[in-house]
Design a protein around this motif. Sequence first.
Motif, PDB file in Angstrom:
ATOM      1  N   THR A  57     -15.689 -52.586  21.309  1.00 34.54           N
ATOM      2  CA  THR A  57     -16.700 -51.931  20.495  1.00 34.54           C
ATOM      3  C   THR A  57     -16.124 -51.611  19.117  1.00 34.54           C
ATOM      4  O   THR A  57     -16.557 -50.681  18.451  1.00 34.54           O
ATOM      5  N   MET A  58     -15.116 -52.374  18.696  1.00 33.17           N
ATOM      6  CA  MET A  58     -14.510 -52.133  17.385  1.00 33.17           C
ATOM      7  C   MET A  58     -15.536 -52.379  16.294  1.00 33.17           C
ATOM      8  O   MET A  58     -16.181 -53.429  16.265  1.00 33.17           O
ATOM      9  N   PHE A  59     -15.691 -51.429  15.417  1.00 36.07           N
ATOM     10  CA  PHE A  59     -16.640 -51.538  14.329  1.00 36.07           C
ATOM     11  C   PHE A  59     -16.268 -52.740  13.469  1.00 36.07           C
ATOM     12  O   PHE A  59     -15.121 -52.983  13.167  1.00 36.07           O
ATOM     13  N   GLY A  60     -17.269 -53.508  13.078  1.00 30.30           N
ATOM     14  CA  GLY A  60     -17.049 -54.697  12.266  1.00 30.30           C
ATOM     15  C   GLY A  60     -16.704 -55.936  13.060  1.00 30.30           C
ATOM     16  O   GLY A  60     -16.614 -57.018  12.499  1.00 30.30           O
ATOM     17  N   SER A  61     -16.540 -55.801  14.370  1.00 31.39           N
ATOM     18  CA  SER A  61     -16.201 -56.967  15.196  1.00 31.39           C
ATOM     19  C   SER A  61     -17.465 -57.720  15.597  1.00 31.39           C
ATOM     20  O   SER A  61     -18.573 -57.204  15.501  1.00 31.39           O
ATOM     21  N   THR A  62     -17.261 -58.959  16.041  1.00 34.57           N
ATOM     22  CA  THR A  62     -18.354 -59.762  16.583  1.00 34.57           C
ATOM     23  C   THR A  62     -18.069 -59.992  18.060  1.00 34.57           C
ATOM     24  O   THR A  62     -16.991 -60.471  18.421  1.00 34.57           O
TER      25      THR A  62
END
Length: 147
Positions: A57-62
């Motif tokens: 759920t890392m922000f900016g990840s896809t």
Amino acid sequence: MSAGSDQHEATSGLYPGIIRIYAHVDGNVTTEKYLKAIKDGHSYVTMGPIFTPAANTMFGSTQKVPAGGKYTLHTEVQAVDGLARIDVYCEGKAIASQEFNNTQDAAQYTLIVEPTKNSWYSFVAIDSKGHYAVTNPIWVDVAGTVK
């Protein structure tokens, strides 16, 4: 002070020094790695609450999800002034919310979603004083859908 409208003048009357940006940096922290993490979207802006996202759920990840599959959003959030609420947004619309009764303890939040198309999700946490933390999106690509 790396976020907010008061960067140019820390003594201004508009939230001086309260708005901050946090970024996830891999390895040793350097200015270059910090700026890259912000540019890559692995960050969030806050006036209070602090997020610790799960690896998926890392922000900016896809994130990749099979067609018809489920995806689990998970983060830990804490607020010194007490966590009031967390909201989850999908494409700018609130899809879930949970109250936390102004707890000062670290709270775990999990939401299972079933995306049917490529989309994005983000979190907004609010503390007892009404201060917000807003994450960058987590992009979700659903296999077999057109971009």
